[in-house]
Design an enzyme around this catalytic site. Structure first.
Site, PDB file in Angstrom:
ATOM      1  N   HIS A  15      27.767  63.765 -62.120  1.00 11.44           N
ATOM      2  CA  HIS A  15      28.844  64.357 -62.928  1.00 11.44           C
ATOM      3  C   HIS A  15      30.033  64.676 -62.020  1.00 11.44           C
ATOM      4  CE1 HIS A  15      30.406  66.386 -66.482  1.00 11.44           C
ATOM      5  NE2 HIS A  15      30.784  67.389 -65.703  1.00 11.44           N
ATOM      6  N   ASP A  51      25.325  68.949 -70.024  1.00  7.66           N
ATOM      7  CA  ASP A  51      25.603  69.160 -68.609  1.00  7.66           C
ATOM      8  C   ASP A  51      25.081  70.523 -68.135  1.00  7.66           C
ATOM      9  OD1 ASP A  51      26.976  66.844 -69.058  1.00  7.66           O
ATOM     10  OD2 ASP A  51      28.945  67.795 -69.088  1.00  7.66           O
ATOM     11  N   PRO A 481      47.288  50.849 -24.906  1.00  8.76           N
ATOM     12  CA  PRO A 481      46.497  49.839 -24.217  1.00  8.76           C
ATOM     13  C   PRO A 481      45.758  48.931 -25.191  1.00  8.76           C
ATOM     14  CG  PRO A 481      45.257  51.857 -24.296  1.00  8.76           C
ATOM     15  CD  PRO A 481      46.562  52.132 -25.011  1.00  8.76           C
ATOM     16  N   ALA A 508      49.710  46.798 -27.056  1.00 13.37           N
ATOM     17  CA  ALA A 508      49.419  45.856 -25.974  1.00 13.37           C
ATOM     18  C   ALA A 508      49.710  44.442 -26.449  1.00 13.37           C
ATOM     19  CB  ALA A 508      47.963  45.986 -25.535  1.00 13.37           C
ATOM     20  N   GLY A 539      54.995  44.386 -21.483  1.00 13.86           N
ATOM     21  CA  GLY A 539      55.284  45.698 -20.931  1.00 13.86           C
ATOM     22  C   GLY A 539      56.494  45.676 -20.022  1.00 13.86           C
ATOM     23  N   LEU A 541      59.115  44.056 -20.278  1.00 14.76           N
ATOM     24  CA  LEU A 541      60.372  43.967 -21.026  1.00 14.76           C
ATOM     25  C   LEU A 541      60.505  45.129 -22.005  1.00 14.76           C
ATOM     26  CD1 LEU A 541      62.593  41.714 -20.926  1.00 14.76           C
ATOM     27  CD2 LEU A 541      61.689  40.948 -23.116  1.00 14.76           C
ATOM     28  N   GLY A 559      47.281  53.702 -19.849  1.00 16.97           N
ATOM     29  CA  GLY A 559      47.130  52.442 -19.127  1.00 16.97           C
ATOM     30  C   GLY A 559      46.779  52.698 -17.683  1.00 16.97           C
ATOM     31  N   SER A 560      47.188  51.781 -16.820  1.00 16.15           N
ATOM     32  CA  SER A 560      46.805  51.865 -15.411  1.00 16.15           C
ATOM     33  C   SER A 560      47.663  52.882 -14.664  1.00 16.15           C
ATOM     34  CB  SER A 560      46.958  50.490 -14.753  1.00 16.15           C
ATOM     35  OG  SER A 560      48.336  50.159 -14.616  1.00 16.15           O
ATOM     36  N   CYS A 616      38.178  54.099 -21.304  1.00 16.87           N
ATOM     37  CA  CYS A 616      38.869  54.810 -20.218  1.00 16.87           C
ATOM     38  C   CYS A 616      38.000  55.878 -19.575  1.00 16.87           C
ATOM     39  CB  CYS A 616      40.171  55.414 -20.736  1.00 16.87           C
ATOM     40  SG  CYS A 616      39.977  56.426 -22.209  1.00 16.87           S
ATOM     41  N   GLU A 713      37.785  51.127 -10.463  1.00 19.97           N
ATOM     42  CA  GLU A 713      37.316  51.018 -11.853  1.00 19.97           C
ATOM     43  C   GLU A 713      37.173  49.549 -12.234  1.00 19.97           C
ATOM     44  OE1 GLU A 713      38.761  52.976 -16.098  1.00 19.97           O
ATOM     45  OE2 GLU A 713      40.277  52.469 -14.598  1.00 19.97           O
TER      46      GLU A 713
END
Length: 811
Positions: A15, A51, A481, A508, A539, A541, A559-560, A616, A713
């Site tokens: 219901h 009900d 990323p 990315a 990246g 540009l 990112g890095s 990450c 890493e």
């Protein structure tokens, strides 16, 4: 009752209300009509009352201010109702199902809503009128008499911020003030002088029109159909003929509703047209707006051409039949609310890492495109509706966006699997699921961003009042990323928008597609044009121009570390713009001999191999206490060999392809260097011999502190295991902290004192104790040292996108 009681366990009923509130067949309508803040459903044991049977279980949800019957069903009542019925049946099967007598207190019963009882009472506040209209939305429709005919109103909203009641007056007998037909729709007034907006009106002849067109003449001249469109029109005519069997011949003047069609036939027509027209998305309202066959074909053709009368954004989709569904992916830049080609029509190929095939051509943004997007975002921030609406209304738009992401979650997860190689089931739960949670979380923060009053030294004989305001910073650039394309976008964009900023997003280059689908959903959610812009591109540009641009006031980057340093330098030189950086990691995980070894193996596996190691916070190095080292390694290798590497769309796949070819090559070089330096390669270390960018889950042992793989890493499925002497806590802590990274860390031990001591000493933004990868939208996330600064998620993330202004009065 004989039939109901016949089954061994009796019968249960679903219901759509929280019984005993709103008993009866129109219960969900009355939830909206009464303006209830909570809705939900009940599952109860059938009895011979109405009900009134004993309750088995109930689940509740928030009723949003602009919810309708349809949105409540789509968002909660249907999907959660299915789960609830399954849960109820299981409880019965296990003999654990409760029978809770329904209380009489708070019980209501209102009759079924019928057209004759749905007339609007104008002598009430605007919110009550809005509730009446949305509670009667679709069926039977709330109506009034105006202009010598009966008008039925649909699609009502209280979100009127920024709307000016200027336009043509629509006198309504009994209303507190005449309605006003504006470009946005019909503005109505309650007896409290507050406004509501109605977007659709059904005329007495059954035709549905845009409320903004009420005083306009007939639509523009009819389109001339091509041969292919004429074939489609005849196919649709056959659909109408099947739905309307009493009509001898469907002609252009045939009216769908006057020919006997009901609301259920509207759904059937929409679904049949979707199958016939390659997934074309029609709304039920489209049928009401074009109820004659001729008008319906004109509307359908306009939508197929992408230039329908509502002026919706024209999108050149790439359509693919994949994962047992048809997905539609935008592939152009998204600037100022429109999908457009890049300068010079430049494009590039985005690749499916599962087999190396080309998914589609994506527009490649140029510097001029960045300037256009920033200009659009700046105009939207300074002059657009986004800066004028209230914080609460901003939150409603973000809630709506989250709802749309949930409605499209299978499509988004499929795109993530295609473009990023994410395992589909993980993409549903994490990539997409956490993205939805993030937008809902920050939507709730919108109207809770507040300053403070501060006691300062008084300037006698006068007095002072000092207060602070938290304001959006303006145009933000977000650079995300490739490992979690949609989730990383959401972590930053949700906080950015909640704070009231506008944004230019650079996904990315190798994973742009979910960002572009997200852009489409912002349009459907009603986010004003220019607030969100998306620029696929390089990246060097696009990212560089965003960092350098004088009108961008904040950069958020994941990112890095190398690129993060470069961005930070550019932000300083350009205009000292605010910046937050979530950078590289080499997260240590320390496993003591007194741990729960089964859990340590399970979570240790997850800490490395989750999302193919493209994570990450992945545990970059495991330190395992001597006395359990060999057993830990044995169990890990045993589990690794059970992992299924394969197509990410297969539901039983554990490990999909690496994100792109260059990353695959990097992982192979990484492992080769580890072997060369003397580490023991226990398993893996090679590319999987099949098409695509698959890499074996890998385990190294005997890793010494001086080795390259101990310091750097991998960002892939490579487990690096080092020993430490039994009981030597301080030495292993020193080794764990001997890194320039500090994003995350972990410890497994049953000793609470040791856990607290180690978590105090570990130099990382996050410490996991007897778990790993457990992030939540409410918990701040960010690193120490060269893992960056600033936070995503939680209240702390808002501060990254706000500026504090101090205001001092003297009186």
């Amino acid at each position: 009752m004989e039939i109901i009681n016949a089954p061994q366990h009796g019968s249960i009923i679903y219901h759509p209300s929280l019984l005993p509130r709103h008993r009866g067949a129109s219960a969900i309508n009355w939830t909206l009509i009464h303006g209830d803040k909570k809705g939900g459903f009940s599952i109860f044991w059938a009895d011979d009352g109405l009900d009134t049977g004993d309750l088995l279980l109930q689940k509740e949800c928030e009723v949003l201010p602009d919810d309708t019957v349809s949105t409540l069903y789509n968002r909660f009542l249907f999907p959660e109702g299915i789960k609830g019925m399954v849960q109820a049946v299981r409880l019965i099967a296990e003999g654990k199902a409760p029978r809770l007598p329904q209380p009489e207190e708070g019980a209501t019963y209102e009759g079924i809503q019928k057209k004759e009882t749905a007339k609007i009472n104008w002598d009430q506040p605007a919110e009550a009128i809005h509730n009446w209209i949305r509670g009667n939305d679709k069926v039977p429709g709330a109506w009034t008499e105006a202009c010598e005919q009966k008008l039925t109103f649909f699609n009502s909203t209280l979100n009127t911020s920024g709307l000016v009641p200027e336009g043509d007056a629509l006198p309504i007998p009994g209303a507190h003030r005449p309605g006003v037909v504006t470009k946005a729709g019909l503005i109505l007034f309650g007896n409290d002088d507050k406004m509501l907006l109605v977007k659709n009106i059904q005329l007495e002849d059954g035709k549905m029109i845009l409320a903004s067109n009420f005083f306009k003449g007939a639509a523009s001249s009819a389109l001339e159909l091509t041969e292919a469109e004429l074939v489609t029109a005849e196919a649709v005519r056959s659909v109408w003929q099947r739905i309307l069997p009493n009509v001898l011949e469907v002609e252009d003047s045939t009216d769908f509703f006057k020919s006997g069609a009901a609301s259920v036939d509207v759904v059937r027509l929409v679904e049949e047209v979707k199958e016939l027209c390659d997934g074309l998305e029609l709304e039920n309202e489209d049928v009401y707006m074009a109820s004659t066959f001729g008008d319906f074909i004109q509307l359908l053709v306009r939508k197929l051409r992408g230039d329908d009368e509502e002026g919706e954004c024209s999108i050149d989709y790439v359509e693919m039949a994949v994962n047992k569904r048809t997905i539609r992916i935008p592939h152009q830049l998204f600037i100022g609310g429109e999908f457009v080609d890049a300068e010079g029509a430049k494009t590039y190929e985005t690749i499916n890492p599962t087999d190396g095939s080309v998914i589609c051509q994506v527009s490649l943004a140029q510097v001029t495109d960045v300037d256009k997007a920033v200009a659009a975002a700046k105009d939207a921030f300074e002059n657009g509706r986004w800066g004028k609406i209230s914080a609460r209304d901003r939150g409603r738009l973000l809630y709506r966006l989250a709802d749309l992401m949930e409605q499209h979650q299978e499509e988004l997860a499929t795109i993530e699997a295609l473009d990023a190689g994410a395992v589909y089931t993980l993409a549903l739960k994490t990539h997409v699921g956490m993205s939805i949670q993030t937008f809902r979380y920050f939507a709730g923060w919108c109207d809770k961003i507040q300053g403070s009053t501060i006691p300062i030294n008084q300037a006698r004989p006068n007095r002072n009042l000092t207060l602070t305001r938290k304001e959006p910073v303006g145009v933000c650039g977000i650079i995300i990323p490739w490992n979690y394309p949609l989730m990383m976008l959401s972590w930053k964009t949700a906080a950015c928008l909640a704070a009231g900023n506008t944004v230019v997003i650079k996904p990315a280059q190798v994973t742009p597609l979910t960002a572009l689908k997200f852009a489409e959903l912002t349009l459907k959610a009603g986010i004003p044009k220019g607030v969100v812009n998306v620029l696929p591109g390089s990246g060097s540009l696009v990212g560089q121009r965003l960092s350098d641009h004088p009108d961008v006031r904040k950069i958020g980057f994941t990112g890095s570390t190398e690129v993060g340093k470069h961005i930070m330098k550019s932000c300083a030189i350009s205009n000292v713009k605010k910046v937050s950086l979530e950078l590289g990691g080499k997260s240590p995980l320390i496993i003591f001999a007194d741990c729960d070894l089964n859990k340590a193996v399970q979570m240790g596996m997850s800490s490395v191999f989750f999302n193919k190691g493209e994570n990450c916070i992945a545990a970059g190095r495991l330190f395992v206490e001597d006395s359990i080292h060999d057993e830990f390694v044995r169990r890990v290798v045993e589990e690794v060999r059970k992992m299924k590497v394969g197509d990410p769309l297969d539901r039983d796949t554990d490990h999909g392809p690496q994100n792109h070819h260059a990353h695959l090559m990097k992982l192979m070089e990484y492992c080769q260097r580890g072997v060369k330096e003397g580490a023991t390669l226990v398993c893996g270390g090679n590319q999987v011999p099949r098409p695509g960018f698959f890499f074996e889950p890998t385990v190294f042992t005997d890793v010494e502190d001086h080795m390259f793989i101990a310091k750097e890493e991998s960002f892939g499925p490579v487990m690096i295991i080092s020993r430490f002497a039994d009981g030597d806590v301080d030495t292993v802590l020193s080794r764990a902290n001997a890194t320039e990274f500090g994003l995350a860390s972990g410890v497994f031990t049953r000793d609470i004192n040791k856990a607290l001591y180690v978590s105090d000493k570990l130099q990382a933004g996050t410490v996991f104790v007897n778990t790993y990868n457990k992030t939540d939208v409410a918990a701040p996330f960010g690193g120490f040292k060269q893992s960056g600064f600033g936070k995503d998620l939680g209240e702390a993330a808002l501060n990254e996108y706000l500026r504090v202004k101090t205001v001092t009065f003297e009186y």
